[in-house]
Design a protein around this motif. Structure first.
Motif, short mmCIF file in Angstrom:
data_model
loop_
_atom_site.label_atom_id
_atom_site.label_comp_id
_atom_site.label_asym_id
_atom_site.label_seq_id
_atom_site.Cartn_x
_atom_site.Cartn_y
_atom_site.Cartn_z
N SER A 53 0.83 -1.21 0.00
CA SER A 53 0.00 0.00 0.00
C SER A 53 0.86 1.25 0.00
O SER A 53 1.94 1.28 0.59
CB SER A 53 -0.91 0.01 1.23
N GLU A 61 -6.42 5.74 -3.10
CA GLU A 61 -6.35 4.87 -4.28
C GLU A 61 -5.66 3.55 -3.98
O GLU A 61 -6.12 2.49 -4.39
CB GLU A 61 -5.61 5.59 -5.42
N ASN A 62 -4.55 3.58 -3.28
CA ASN A 62 -3.87 2.35 -2.87
C ASN A 62 -3.59 2.45 -1.37
O ASN A 62 -2.46 2.53 -0.92
CB ASN A 62 -2.57 2.16 -3.65
#
Length: 246
Positions: free
Chosen positions: A111, A156-157
């Motif tokens: 991540s 987003e991540n």
């Protein structure tokens, strides 16, 4: 025992009666209605009206309910957390906690962003976790407000680590729901996996210690949570170091 709306409906005499009972509950449960009337300078009919207002048919039923209430709310001796902590570490050596920590660490390593959430004592540990992870090279942030604006690119991540003892905290559940909808993966640390927050998570790490309550406050030991946070952070650092060597 005395709901706020009922207390608000008391007249002056009933309020003085209520005040006396609150201060002398252990004494009242052994009194006759006439004794209480003499002590509080009210009539027996006032006492009976007071009893009916709190859904008791008479003074005898009121005394039974008062005794039950007092018994339930007596100060309990706070137990040592040594047994729960020892039990946790014994299970750790024989269980699959390490596997769950590695799974969570692998997800976090991939991540770009890491968020910690929690409320109450879990919120304090979430803030500690964000600092500890950052100290070991994985920059993290603790988000207290579920409505705090977070740029879409940040999620987003992103992985969120949610902390909750019983896994049913409505504030944390709402926060997780919003983050999931925005694309964040969820790792939860709870006392057991069969809870709402555990079921909402991509990875759940549960520690299973006996919950303990004192005067309506959850005082379950949080030592296992600190251990899990620190072990996960160290595993992330280890995985990151290994990936750099390849």
């Amino acid at each position: 025992m005395f709901p706020s709306d009922v207390i608000a409906s008391f007249n002056e005499l009933e309020t003085s009666l209520y005040d006396y009972i609150c201060k002398n509950g252990e004494k009242v449960i052994y009194m006759r209605i006439r004794d209480l009337a003499d002590e509080t300078h009210v009539s027996t009919s006032t006492i009976l009206r007071f009893c009916r207002k709190i859904n008791c048919e008479g003074f005898s039923e009121f005394k039974v309910k008062l005794k039950m209430y007092l018994d339930e709310n007596k100060d309990r001796k706070v137990k040592s957390s040594q047994y729960a902590v020892t039990e946790f570490f014994e299970r750790t050596l024989n269980g699959n906690l390490d596997a769950a920590i590695r799974e969570a660490a692998s997800l976090i390593v991939e991540s770009d962003n890491l968020i910690f959430i929690g409320s109450g004592s879990s919120g304090i540990l979430a803030e500690y976790g964000a600092r500890y992870f950052s100290s070991l090279g994985k920059f993290s942030m603790y988000v207290k407000d579920p409505y705090m604006p977070i740029h879409a690119n940040f999620l987003e991540n992103c992985t969120t680590i949610a902390l909750s003892v019983n896994g049913e905290n409505t504030f944390t559940i709402s926060h997780i729901d919003q983050l999931k909808q925005k694309g964040s993966k969820i790792i939860s640390i709870t006392n057991n996996k069969h809870c709402t927050i555990g079921k909402m998570s991509d990875v759940n790490i549960s520690y299973y210690v006996t919950e303990e309550w004192f005067q309506h406050s959850n005082i379950t030991t949080q030592v296992p949570v600190v251990y899990i946070l620190e072990e996960t952070a160290r595993e992330i650092q280890k995985l990151s170091q290994e990936s750099r060597q390849i």
